[in-house]
Design a protein around this motif. Structure first.
Motif, PDB file in Angstrom:
ATOM      1  N   ARG B 281      21.527  -8.980  29.214  1.00  0.00           N
ATOM      2  CA  ARG B 281      21.298  -7.868  30.130  1.00  0.00           C
ATOM      3  C   ARG B 281      20.119  -7.048  29.604  1.00  0.00           C
ATOM      4  NH1 ARG B 281      25.310  -9.310  28.616  1.00  0.00           N
ATOM      5  NH2 ARG B 281      25.159  -7.981  26.771  1.00  0.00           N
ATOM      6  N   ASN B 282      19.330  -6.543  30.479  1.00  0.00           N
ATOM      7  CA  ASN B 282      18.204  -5.663  30.131  1.00  0.00           C
ATOM      8  C   ASN B 282      17.182  -6.338  29.219  1.00  0.00           C
ATOM      9  OD1 ASN B 282      19.746  -3.657  31.445  1.00  0.00           O
ATOM     10  ND2 ASN B 282      20.804  -3.207  29.531  1.00  0.00           N
ATOM     11  N   GLY B 283      17.106  -7.639  29.308  1.00  0.00           N
ATOM     12  CA  GLY B 283      16.200  -8.354  28.416  1.00  0.00           C
ATOM     13  C   GLY B 283      14.738  -7.981  28.606  1.00  0.00           C
ATOM     14  N   ASP B 284      14.402  -7.503  29.796  1.00  0.00           N
ATOM     15  CA  ASP B 284      13.000  -7.160  30.073  1.00  0.00           C
ATOM     16  C   ASP B 284      12.684  -5.693  29.808  1.00  0.00           C
ATOM     17  OD1 ASP B 284      12.465  -9.765  30.844  1.00  0.00           O
ATOM     18  OD2 ASP B 284      13.127  -9.385  32.912  1.00  0.00           O
ATOM     19  N   ASP B 285      13.689  -4.955  29.418  1.00  0.00           N
ATOM     20  CA  ASP B 285      13.484  -3.539  29.113  1.00  0.00           C
ATOM     21  C   ASP B 285      12.546  -3.431  27.907  1.00  0.00           C
ATOM     22  OD1 ASP B 285      13.706  -0.940  28.077  1.00  0.00           O
ATOM     23  OD2 ASP B 285      15.740  -0.698  28.854  1.00  0.00           O
ATOM     24  N   PRO B 286      11.454  -2.685  28.030  1.00  0.00           N
ATOM     25  CA  PRO B 286      10.492  -2.581  26.905  1.00  0.00           C
ATOM     26  C   PRO B 286      11.155  -2.104  25.618  1.00  0.00           C
ATOM     27  CG  PRO B 286       9.561  -1.643  28.900  1.00  0.00           C
ATOM     28  CD  PRO B 286      10.981  -1.956  29.215  1.00  0.00           C
ATOM     29  N   ALA B 287      12.090  -1.184  25.741  1.00  0.00           N
ATOM     30  CA  ALA B 287      12.761  -0.688  24.539  1.00  0.00           C
ATOM     31  C   ALA B 287      13.569  -1.798  23.880  1.00  0.00           C
ATOM     32  CB  ALA B 287      13.668   0.488  24.898  1.00  0.00           C
ATOM     33  N   VAL B 288      14.221  -2.611  24.703  1.00  0.00           N
ATOM     34  CA  VAL B 288      15.003  -3.725  24.174  1.00  0.00           C
ATOM     35  C   VAL B 288      14.072  -4.740  23.518  1.00  0.00           C
ATOM     36  CG1 VAL B 288      16.410  -5.711  24.861  1.00  0.00           C
ATOM     37  CG2 VAL B 288      16.947  -3.427  25.750  1.00  0.00           C
ATOM     38  N   LYS B 289      12.946  -4.976  24.162  1.00  0.00           N
ATOM     39  CA  LYS B 289      11.982  -5.919  23.575  1.00  0.00           C
ATOM     40  C   LYS B 289      11.483  -5.414  22.225  1.00  0.00           C
ATOM     41  CE  LYS B 289      10.179  -8.350  27.592  1.00  0.00           C
ATOM     42  NZ  LYS B 289       9.028  -8.568  28.472  1.00  0.00           N
ATOM     43  N   LEU B 290      11.233  -4.144  22.170  1.00  0.00           N
ATOM     44  CA  LEU B 290      10.773  -3.553  20.914  1.00  0.00           C
ATOM     45  C   LEU B 290      11.864  -3.662  19.845  1.00  0.00           C
ATOM     46  CD1 LEU B 290       8.562  -2.111  19.392  1.00  0.00           C
ATOM     47  CD2 LEU B 290       9.318   0.066  20.389  1.00  0.00           C
ATOM     48  N   ARG B 407      14.279   4.189  15.822  1.00  0.00           N
ATOM     49  CA  ARG B 407      13.984   2.760  15.668  1.00  0.00           C
ATOM     50  C   ARG B 407      15.274   1.969  15.461  1.00  0.00           C
ATOM     51  NH1 ARG B 407       8.551   1.705  16.496  1.00  0.00           N
ATOM     52  NH2 ARG B 407       8.214   0.389  14.651  1.00  0.00           N
ATOM     53  N   GLN B 408      16.187   2.566  14.719  1.00  0.00           N
ATOM     54  CA  GLN B 408      17.491   1.909  14.563  1.00  0.00           C
ATOM     55  C   GLN B 408      18.173   1.746  15.928  1.00  0.00           C
ATOM     56  OE1 GLN B 408      19.782   4.250  11.803  1.00  0.00           O
ATOM     57  NE2 GLN B 408      18.615   3.581  10.012  1.00  0.00           N
ATOM     58  N   GLU B 409      18.054   2.785  16.747  1.00  0.00           N
ATOM     59  CA  GLU B 409      18.679   2.728  18.072  1.00  0.00           C
ATOM     60  C   GLU B 409      18.078   1.618  18.925  1.00  0.00           C
ATOM     61  OE1 GLU B 409      21.316   4.023  19.442  1.00  0.00           O
ATOM     62  OE2 GLU B 409      21.756   5.015  17.546  1.00  0.00           O
ATOM     63  N   LEU B 410      16.786   1.353  18.731  1.00  0.00           N
ATOM     64  CA  LEU B 410      16.148   0.269  19.485  1.00  0.00           C
ATOM     65  C   LEU B 410      16.779  -1.076  19.104  1.00  0.00           C
ATOM     66  CD1 LEU B 410      12.385   1.347  19.303  1.00  0.00           C
ATOM     67  CD2 LEU B 410      13.876   1.379  21.315  1.00  0.00           C
ATOM     68  N   ILE B 411      17.014  -1.255  17.820  1.00  0.00           N
ATOM     69  CA  ILE B 411      17.661  -2.505  17.384  1.00  0.00           C
ATOM     70  C   ILE B 411      19.074  -2.602  17.954  1.00  0.00           C
ATOM     71  CG2 ILE B 411      18.586  -3.728  15.376  1.00  0.00           C
ATOM     72  CD1 ILE B 411      16.149  -2.859  13.794  1.00  0.00           C
ATOM     73  N   LEU B 412      19.797  -1.504  17.913  1.00  0.00           N
ATOM     74  CA  LEU B 412      21.162  -1.521  18.453  1.00  0.00           C
ATOM     75  C   LEU B 412      21.149  -1.817  19.957  1.00  0.00           C
ATOM     76  CD1 LEU B 412      22.730   1.514  16.522  1.00  0.00           C
ATOM     77  CD2 LEU B 412      22.833  -0.926  15.963  1.00  0.00           C
ATOM     78  N   ALA B 413      20.164  -1.249  20.654  1.00  0.00           N
ATOM     79  CA  ALA B 413      20.051  -1.518  22.096  1.00  0.00           C
ATOM     80  C   ALA B 413      19.753  -2.993  22.338  1.00  0.00           C
ATOM     81  CB  ALA B 413      18.962  -0.641  22.704  1.00  0.00           C
ATOM     82  N   TYR B 414      18.920  -3.539  21.486  1.00  0.00           N
ATOM     83  CA  TYR B 414      18.610  -4.972  21.596  1.00  0.00           C
ATOM     84  C   TYR B 414      19.875  -5.810  21.393  1.00  0.00           C
ATOM     85  CZ  TYR B 414      16.862  -9.526  19.996  1.00  0.00           C
ATOM     86  OH  TYR B 414      16.634 -10.869  19.819  1.00  0.00           O
TER      87      TYR B 414
END
Lengths: 389, 418
Positions: B281-290, B407-414
């Motif tokens: 889910r949300n694989g194309d979200d820029p934040a998830v990509k980051l 930045r940690q949150e970005l990894i968790l979102a991923y």
């Protein structure tokens, strides 16, 4: 009357006109019977319906089932002796069962001795559950999934009633063989008393410790009937060939039932609890405490005049119900255990004559698994018939 | 007038009953659930998949052979909706360290405790002489067919037991001693392989890839072992009921064996092979990509490999496909933080097979609205799971700790998107 066969309405079950005044205790006799010129009467009822349900967007399509074809036999064996029995065919001949076969010996209205295959009076539904009496197609979940309706057992006991015509108090007390080990470790994956109804309980008690069931009730012409019932007994085979091989484990069911009418609207409901003595390791996964309840409302809205029909009536129907198969919290997480079902049914019923009902129901159920995951909803439509004959 | 009144009543009743939802429930979106078939199955294959699905969901009672000792009464008890398990059905395994190696204590009922029993029988407990006890939370089963279809030669190529590349990561193959049972399990599995891409025995041993310690070589192995050890059900391959040693040998149940016929086992294995890939889910979200880039940057992707490729398979959807499980199927030392002093095969007590991360974002939908991560469910959040990573993962954990909170949150979102 003197020759040939005539139809005699001994009593009309669920007379759709407001309140059902049938006593739960005497319900098995309050049925229409076809009477011959002998002392034995024959009757019965038929119940069938269609199903079309959708779960998570998927449906098996439309199907039809003939739920029950039951035959009653009644005989006034003597002045104080009455015999009644019920032979049940479920889903054609998929399941055939002798549900009732009992003899009542009336010493007085206050004291009747009963023996045979009887219906322990745990809740009102277990005694009075004929399809034509109900305006909702599905049986109440609390009655079939928490309580083991229809529970019929070999046993004996007494019943009777007291009081004037305006208010009647009744009691029932029986000893029966009781349920068996199948209440747990069954194919349902949870504690389910209905799975403890093994056929061999008609031949012998699996542990030599009979179950006790008692129901006390009061009925008034003004406010209907309220009953309290209890059933308790050992269920596991703790004794084999006279040798004790395990701890004696018991279960207890309790129920309160109500039948009344409010402003011409019939209201019927039941609340029940179950508790069992299970090995500790099975308590969380199977459930050692359960409860459930339902409330039916039947509101007559139209009494059309239709030639040839006796007292036809159209009613709006509703039922809310809830069952919790596993009360408590997980020791590992301290979170509530799930395994529960909520259901709401609405519909319309048409009774062309008392004792016959056409039913259209729209039903929703929400099921939560043991782990407590989001509820899964199923919904669908049912059309059905049920009639005494 | 009367008709409109009637229609109004029906509408009102529908709203009352459904709470403004549609009259009948709609299917959940495909990316919200783990269960589902591979997209390219034929009608016949779907029918077999559904037959296996029914058996996977089937609850066994004592009359059908459950027990006499067991952990759960159905496959689906531990894998609700094909997802991760709930602690109520955790497995407990034990053993003891001896001079000659790790003893799974079979004479004491090891290596797994069957902590439940049918009535009139005795459930097992961990013996006092056990020196190591590990609790296992059941994994999700979606996508297992892909993991099985990865060839042994791929795993051999991925292994780096002596850290030859010097990256601090030394993935090892789980190797299982040969036995008649494993030979039969493999023979049956290979009956249906179009090309013998597997096995590639290493030193005459079988490569394990399923289970927390990688102790099952394929899905057939995993399935019959689970029937026996988790549910107390016998099969043609494992025809003995588990019994409590405290009761004695041969004290099984009364159900005729095998309690699960081979046809049922086959359907369940086919079901597992043909489950879809856990959806993202949300694989194309820029934040998830980051977040994904950061995940790789701090070294997590060295073990949680984002992509693997299957070998040849008779099932079209599994045949030489690249997929994204976030595992290398190898054993890694996770340090004292995750050392339960218990092990299987040649894994050390602190070594664990890399857990696939796909489906991580859907874990709570199967675990009762909470998440229970790592092998025993001890971690109640993804962040907590990261914090338990030691050993070969210590460097990545330190790198994660060093990131700014956003930045940690970005990894968790991923990770939640997987």
């Amino acid at each position: 009357m003197k020759t040939g066969v005539v139809v005699l309405l001994v009593a009309v079950a669920t007379p759709a006109l407001a309140q059902d005044t049938t006593l739960v205790q005497g319900g098995i006799y309050q049925r229409p019977y076809l009477v011959g010129n002998s002392r034995t009467a024959v009757g019965g009822y038929l119940e069938g319906n269609t199903n079309w349900f959708v779960t998570d967007g998927l449906s098996d399509g439309l199907s039809m089932e003939l739920r029950r074809f039951n035959i009653f036999f009644y005989s006034a064996v003597g002045r104080r002796l009455r015999f009644t029995s019920e032979l049940e065919f479920e889903h054609g001949t998929e399941e055939i069962a002798l549900e009732t076969a009992l003899l009542d010996y009336t010493i007085s209205p206050h004291l009747v001795v009963r023996g045979g295959i009887l219906l322990p009076p745990i809740g009102a539904f277990n005694v009075n559950h004929d399809g034509p009496r109900y305006d909702v197609i599905e049986r109440p979940l609390v009655s079939t999934e928490v309580l083991p309706a229809t529970l019929s057992e070999v046993g004996l006991g007494i019943h009777g009633r007291f009081g004037r015509r305006a208010t009647v108090f009744s009691y029932d007390a029986y000893l029966t063989n009781g349920l068996t080990d199948g209440v747990v470790n069954n194919g349902s994956g949870r504690t389910r008393l209905a799975d403890g109804k093994t056929e061999d309980r008609f031949a012998e008690d699996n542990n030599g410790s009979p179950a006790v069931s008692v129901r006390l009730a009061a009925q008034s012409r003004n406010w209907g009937e309220i009953g309290w019932s209890i059933y308790t007994g050992a269920f596991n085979r703790y004794r084999v060939d006279g040798v004790v091989v395990d701890s004696k484990r018991s279960l207890t069911m309790m129920a309160v039932d109500l039948t009344t009418a409010v402003g011409g609207i019939e209201v019927r409901g039941e609340v029940a609890t179950v508790s069992l003595d299970l090995p500790e390791a099975l308590r969380e996964s199977s459930g050692d405490r359960q409860w459930g309840g339902y409330l039916d409302v039947v509101a007559p809205v139209w009494r059309p005049r239709i030639r040839g029909l006796d007292r036809p009536e159209v009613s709006l129907v509703g039922r809310i119900e809830r069952v919790d198969f596993n009360v408590g919290r997980f020791s590992s997480t301290d979170l509530p255990r799930g395994d529960e079902i909520d259901a709401v049914t609405v519909g319309v019923s048409f009774r062309p004559v008392p004792g016959t009902v056409f039913r259209a129901n729209y039903r929703n159920t929400w099921t939560r698994d043991l782990q407590g995951n989001p509820r899964v909803r199923a919904a669908g439509w049912q059309l059905g018939i049920a009639t005494y004959f | 007038m009367r008709g409109r009144f009637g229609a109004g009543i029906v509408r009102w009743a529908a709203v009352l009953v459904t709470g403004c939802s549609p009259l009948v429930p709609e299917a959940p979106s495909d990316d919200a659930v783990l269960d589902g078939t591979l997209p390219g199955l034929t009608g016949v294959q779907v029918a077999r998949h559904l037959a296996g699905d029914r058996e996977f969901s089937r609850t066994f009672g004592a009359a059908e052979g459950l027990g006499p000792i067991f952990v759960a009464p159905a496959c689906a008890s531990c894998h609700v909706g094909d997802g991760k398990g709930h602690p109520v059905f955790n497995l407990t395994r034990f053993g003891r360290a001896l001079a000659g190696g790790f003893d799974p204590m079979r004479t004491h009922g090891g290596p797994q405790v069957q902590n439940r029993a049918v009535l009139n029988y005795l459930a097992e407990v961990v013996p006092a002489s056990a020196t190591g006890v590990a609790v296992f939370t059941a994994p999700a089963v979606s996508g297992l067919g892909f993991l099985e279809a990865v060839s042994d030669s791929t795993l051999i190529a991925l292994a780096d037991p002596f850290d030859a590349d010097g990256d601090g990561i030394s993935g090892r193959l789980q190797l299982l001693e040969p036995s008649d049972f494993l030979a039969e399990v493999e023979r049956l599995d290979l009956l249906f392989d179009v090309e013998a891409s597997r096995p590639v025995p290493v030193d005459g041993k079988y490569i394990g890839r399923f289970g927390k310690k990688g102790s099952a070589i394929n899905l057939l192995h995993q399935t019959v072992t689970a029937y026996q050890q988790d549910m107390g059900l016998t099969t043609d391959l494992l025809p003995e009921d588990p019994v409590n040693p405290a009761v004695g040998p041969f004290a099984g149940d009364d159900a005729p064996d095998p309690e699960v016929p081979s046809s049922v086992v086959a359907n369940v294995v086919f079901y597992l092979k043909t489950l879809k890939v856990p959806p993202r889910r949300n694989g194309d979200d820029p934040a998830v990509k980051l977040g994904g880039a950061l995940f790789a940057q701090i070294g997590c992707a060295k073990c949680h490999l984002p992509a693997l490729t299957t070998g040849p398979s008779p099932i079209k959807d599994l045949d030489r496909k690249t997929f994204h499980p976030y595992t290398d199927l190898l054993l890694h030392d996770m340090g004292p933080e995750l050392d339960d002093r218990y092990t299987e095969g040649r894994a050390t007590t602190s070594e664990w097979r890399t857990a696939p991360l796909w489906g991580l974002g859907l874990a709570e939908a199967a675990q009762g609205g909470r998440i229970f991560l790592l092998h025993d469910g001890r971690a109640r959040s993804i962040r907590e799971a990261i914090e338990h990573h030691g050993g070969e993962a210590a460097t990545s954990r330190a790198a994660f700790r060093g990131l700014a909170p956003d930045r940690q949150e970005l990894i968790l979102a991923y990770l939640r998107s997987l």
